[in-house]
Enzyme design. Structure first.
Site, PDB file in Angstrom:
ATOM      1  N   LYS A  77     -44.607 113.068  38.961  1.00  0.00           N
ATOM      2  CA  LYS A  77     -44.119 111.648  38.486  1.00  0.00           C
ATOM      3  C   LYS A  77     -43.615 111.764  37.016  1.00  0.00           C
ATOM      4  O   LYS A  77     -44.322 112.405  36.379  1.00  0.00           O
ATOM      5  CB  LYS A  77     -44.986 110.488  38.723  1.00  0.00           C
ATOM      6  CG  LYS A  77     -44.246 109.139  38.564  1.00  0.00           C
ATOM      7  CD  LYS A  77     -45.285 108.273  38.565  1.00  0.00           C
ATOM      8  CE  LYS A  77     -44.625 106.668  38.107  1.00  0.00           C
ATOM      9  NZ  LYS A  77     -45.672 105.549  38.814  1.00  0.00           N
ATOM     10  N   SER A 152     -44.076 101.633  41.146  1.00  0.00           N
ATOM     11  CA  SER A 152     -43.207 102.204  40.677  1.00  0.00           C
ATOM     12  C   SER A 152     -43.180 103.890  41.205  1.00  0.00           C
ATOM     13  O   SER A 152     -42.182 104.573  40.902  1.00  0.00           O
ATOM     14  CB  SER A 152     -43.664 102.396  39.009  1.00  0.00           C
ATOM     15  OG  SER A 152     -44.815 103.213  39.028  1.00  0.00           O
ATOM     16  N   SER A 176     -48.867 100.745  42.387  1.00  0.00           N
ATOM     17  CA  SER A 176     -47.869 101.838  42.357  1.00  0.00           C
ATOM     18  C   SER A 176     -47.791 102.998  43.018  1.00  0.00           C
ATOM     19  O   SER A 176     -46.984 103.793  43.188  1.00  0.00           O
ATOM     20  CB  SER A 176     -47.121 102.119  40.675  1.00  0.00           C
ATOM     21  OG  SER A 176     -46.965 100.847  40.145  1.00  0.00           O
TER      22      SER A 176
END
Length: 486
Positions: A77, A152, A176
């Site tokens: 990420k 997210s 997330s």
């Protein structure tokens, strides 16, 4: 068939029999990214030259010196810093930022012999539940490109679901990892707060953030968590608690385990499809020998309000460092005040600005007691609710999200509806306990997730329940349209 339909164990067997090489696995990742990512939008920066070079060198390492994840491709990420590889948090304000060090988890991936394929798209600064807040491009759900992948860590979940990589790392502040894992039909774990070092994770809300693994199956997830977990001298909030061999606990046997189902998690606001799939999953757990009782987490109804006040307050503080002076985007300005104002006005997206404003307001002298302090008190009550249930039960189960993934653009002008999608995940972050999302059903062709919540630092028990359910069902074997691409 893509190599990535196979588990890490199966891939290691192919490597050992010399049917494939680590270079083949790495090329497979880039071939699938080339073929698919134009529609999925999961990757922001690729590490292709370096990764292929590393893979060829790793093929020379004797098999007896390799671990269970050696040679496996992984995506990281984009809020986890990587030395020499651009890290932007999917924000204009960090464009061009190339870190000079690795996050602790990235170094641990290297120690495990994993190959970092590239950096994965996300909601800007991890603020969002749909991955529509990326300043670069939205991510599309591999099951239906018209729908969101969740957020997210939507890019991290979509990349695994689409078969671009078999492993990814996400971060979870209020759901997330788990919510996009549910939307994309993959396995996502939020470990206990402190289980995994946050050193090198660009902070959103420091008391809530936690890095965790996303995979296609429970065993691979357990292997990856074991690889990245552990105390770290660089992170004072990391816990000096022994990291067990999680895979040893994947026996498939949950006879005698006591499972709690909070009535609040199946009440108003939870869609019928999500409720039905979870109730069916509970029946399956009963068949496997677990006992199930209804319980109450009475303060969970206040969790969403408390979470957004606390997380926004911490974001307001953490994001004050982005001023255009030291790194990233810098606006044209005639004086210092204008430089700060214009850089932040032009560099941050609407959602980030919204949360900074809410957080700054909550921390202001006239409102601190009414909002921030009250939210901290509610957080304590939520933690006590979990503590009380865990006195008598091994795990808590419920839906991960109230519904399946909604359509892209459907809620862009309605942030409150998007926030409400986190209603079942934020209490876990406020309490700091571990939780996993695994596939448990479908609604109009879109995946639904089962959330399993555990006691502090007892991820092994969570994995044990998740693994037993996975072995008794076939949801994890189903794949989206992207797997048909050769």
């Amino acid at each position: 068939m893509s190599l990535f339909k196979k588990s890490a164990k199966e891939l290691q067997e192919l490597l050992h029999s010399k049917e494939i090489t680590i270079a083949d696995l790495t090329k497979e990742a880039y071939d699938r990214i080339d073929a698919l990512d134009g529609e999925v939008g999961a990757f922001l920066a690729l590490n292709k030259e370096q990764a292929l070079k590393e893979a060829e060198e790793m093929d020379k390492v004797p098999f007896e010196e390799r671990g269970p994840l050696f040679g496996m491709p992984i995506g990281v990420k984009d809020n986890i810093v990587t030395e020499g590889l651009e890290t932007t948090c999917a924000s204009k304000i960090l464009e061009g930022f190339n870190p000079i060090y690795n996050a602790t988890v990235v170094n641990k991936l290297k120690e495990a012999g994993m190959v970092n394929v590239g950096k994965i798209n996300m909601d800007e600064f991890a603020m969002g539940s749909a991955n529509e807040n990326s300043s670069i491009k939205p991510v599309h759900n591999p099951w239906n490109f018209e729908h969101v992948p969740g957020g997210s860590s939507g890019g991290s979940a979509a990349a695994v679901a689409a078969g671009e990589v078999p492993f990814s790392l996400g971060s979870d502040t209020g759901g997330s990892i788990r919510q996009p894992a549910a939307y994309c039909g993959v396995v996502g774990m939020k470990p206990t707060y402190g289980r995994v070092s946050r050193f090198g994770l660009v902070a959103f809300a420091s008391s809530l953030d936690q890095i965790g693994p996303i995979t296609r199956n429970v065993r691979d997830n357990a292997l990856l968590l074991e690889a990245i977990a552990g105390v770290d001298a660089h992170d004072s909030t990391s816990a000096n608690v022994e990291v067990p061999h999680y895979v040893d606990q994947l026996t498939g046997d949950i006879k005698g385990l006591k499972i709690a189902v909070p009535k609040e998690y199946l009440g108003e606001g939870v869609g019928e499809a999500a409720r039905k799939s979870v109730l069916e999953a509970i029946e399956k757990l009963k068949e496997l020998g677990a006992t199930v009782d209804e319980v109450s987490l009475p303060h969970s109804k206040y969790a969403l309000a408390a979470y957004y006040i606390l997380s926004s307050s911490e974001a307001s503080s953490n994001l004050s460092r982005f001023d255009g002076i030291r790194y990233g985007f810098r606006a044209e300005a005639d004086n210092l005040d204008d430089l700060y104002t214009k850089t932040r006005a032009e560099g941050f997206g609407d959602e980030v600005k919204r949360r900074i404003m809410l957080g700054t307001y909550s921390l202001s002298a006239g409102t601190y007691d009414a909002y921030y302090k009250k939210a901290q008190q509610v957080r304590t009550l939520i933690k006590q609710d979990f503590d009380k249930v865990f006195e008598d039960y091994d795990v808590i189960v419920g839906p991960t999200s109230p519904t399946a993934a909604f359509k892209l653009g459907e809620n862009l002008d309605d942030p409150m509806t998007v926030y409400a999608n986190d209603i079942l995940t934020v209490p876990i972050n406020l309490a700091g306990v571990p939780a996993i999302s695994i596939p448990c059903g479908f609604d109009n062709g879109l995946p639904l997730g089962l959330q399993i919540i555990g006691k502090y630092f007892e991820e092994g028990t969570v994995y044990r329940v998740a693994d037993a359910f996975e072995k008794a069902t076939d949801y994890h074997e189903k794949t989206p349209q992207t797997w048909e691409v050769k």
